[in-house]
Design a protein around this motif. Structure first.
Motif, PDB file in Angstrom:
ATOM      1  N   GLN A 196      34.187  35.272  37.211  1.00  0.00           N
ATOM      2  CA  GLN A 196      34.207  36.156  36.040  1.00  0.00           C
ATOM      3  C   GLN A 196      32.872  36.120  35.289  1.00  0.00           C
ATOM      4  O   GLN A 196      32.361  37.150  34.852  1.00  0.00           O
TER       5      GLN A 196
ATOM      6  N   ARG B 179      30.356  38.102  37.249  1.00  0.00           N
ATOM      7  CA  ARG B 179      30.608  39.542  37.092  1.00  0.00           C
ATOM      8  C   ARG B 179      30.059  40.044  35.758  1.00  0.00           C
ATOM      9  O   ARG B 179      29.407  41.086  35.686  1.00  0.00           O
TER      10      ARG B 179
ATOM     11  N   ARG C 282      32.960  40.722  45.150  1.00  0.00           N
ATOM     12  CA  ARG C 282      34.398  40.934  45.360  1.00  0.00           C
ATOM     13  C   ARG C 282      34.830  40.456  46.745  1.00  0.00           C
ATOM     14  O   ARG C 282      35.896  39.861  46.901  1.00  0.00           O
TER      15      ARG C 282
ATOM     16  N   ARG D  31      35.034  36.714  46.769  1.00  0.00           N
ATOM     17  CA  ARG D  31      36.216  36.285  46.003  1.00  0.00           C
ATOM     18  C   ARG D  31      37.482  36.433  46.840  1.00  0.00           C
ATOM     19  O   ARG D  31      38.339  35.541  46.868  1.00  0.00           O
TER      20      ARG D  31
ATOM     21  N   GLU E 168      45.049  35.677  40.457  1.00  0.00           N
ATOM     22  CA  GLU E 168      45.795  36.453  39.471  1.00  0.00           C
ATOM     23  C   GLU E 168      44.906  37.175  38.464  1.00  0.00           C
ATOM     24  O   GLU E 168      45.296  38.171  37.888  1.00  0.00           O
ATOM     25  N   SER E 169      43.717  36.653  38.205  1.00  0.00           N
ATOM     26  CA  SER E 169      42.875  37.264  37.171  1.00  0.00           C
ATOM     27  C   SER E 169      42.403  38.640  37.634  1.00  0.00           C
ATOM     28  O   SER E 169      42.127  38.867  38.805  1.00  0.00           O
ATOM     29  N   LYS E 170      42.342  39.547  36.695  1.00  0.00           N
ATOM     30  CA  LYS E 170      41.954  40.926  36.981  1.00  0.00           C
ATOM     31  C   LYS E 170      40.459  40.987  37.275  1.00  0.00           C
ATOM     32  O   LYS E 170      39.669  40.202  36.779  1.00  0.00           O
ATOM     33  N   TYR E 171      40.091  41.956  38.069  1.00  0.00           N
ATOM     34  CA  TYR E 171      38.691  42.203  38.403  1.00  0.00           C
ATOM     35  C   TYR E 171      38.473  43.701  38.222  1.00  0.00           C
ATOM     36  O   TYR E 171      38.376  44.448  39.200  1.00  0.00           O
ATOM     37  N   PRO E 172      38.438  44.172  36.975  1.00  0.00           N
ATOM     38  CA  PRO E 172      38.474  45.618  36.712  1.00  0.00           C
ATOM     39  C   PRO E 172      37.160  46.319  37.044  1.00  0.00           C
ATOM     40  O   PRO E 172      36.122  45.681  37.221  1.00  0.00           O
TER      41      PRO E 172
ATOM     42  N   SER F 267      33.893  48.224  36.220  1.00  0.00           N
ATOM     43  CA  SER F 267      32.946  47.951  35.144  1.00  0.00           C
ATOM     44  C   SER F 267      32.762  49.176  34.234  1.00  0.00           C
ATOM     45  O   SER F 267      32.369  50.251  34.699  1.00  0.00           O
TER      46      SER F 267
END
Length: 170
Positions: free
Chosen positions: A44, A47, A121, A124, A136-140, A142
């Motif tokens: 995170q 990112r 990504r 990951r 579980e964490s979001k990777y929205p 940008s």
């Protein structure tokens, strides 16, 4: 605890289900859990760092585009009011060059950002599949990338307006 290989993972369970859950039986399980969380957070942070880099490209490109457009408009108005003599192509060409430089810089920044984020990504996903990090964490998408794309369109409109001598938005 050794990492879980993709072929050993139960496909019916969520990706993080193969990681130990509290209460931990051993100190080693607790260390693996903490390490997985730290690695997830580092993704995170990386990112967000890439977003900050794109923001600096946006700021520079915006400065170039707006300064070039302003030079073009100021000298155009000065010629229309007969304050300057001559053809006045130099300020126009300089303004167009600054706008073009801003658009090119922004294009390169967007391409670099997209390539970097796709690689990040992918790494990951590989680490999630190996059970090394939680998923579980979001990777929205940008918001900085969306802003860069909109500025790119605006810069292109400004360049077209200057080259073909048509009003920008009307």
């Amino acid at each position: 605890m050794t990492p879980i290989l993709p072929e050993e993972r139960d496909p019916e369970l969520p990706l993080s289900a193969n990681l130990p859950t509290p209460p931990y039986k051993t100190t080693d399980e607790k260390s693996v859990e903490l390490s997985s969380r730290r690695t997830g957070m580092s993704f995170q942070r990386t990112r967000m760092s890439a977003d900050r880099t794109l923001m600096s490209v946006i700021r520079t490109a915006l400065s170039l585009i707006s300064f070039g457009f302003t030079i073009f408009q100021v000298f155009k108005k000065m010629q229309e009011s007969n304050l300057l003599e001559g053809t006045g192509r130099e300020p126009r060409n300089f303004g167009i060059a600054l706008v073009a430089l801003g658009v090119v810089m922004l294009t390169l920044g967007i391409v670099y950002h997209i390539n970097y984020m796709l690689g990040l990504r992918g790494e990951r996903v590989r680490m999630i599949q190996q059970g090394l990090v939680h998923g579980e964490s979001k990777y929205p998408l940008s918001l900085t990338l969306i802003t860069a794309g909109l500025l790119w369109l605006l810069g292109l409109l400004a360049a077209v307006s200057m080259v073909f001598n048509v009003p920008l938005l009307g």
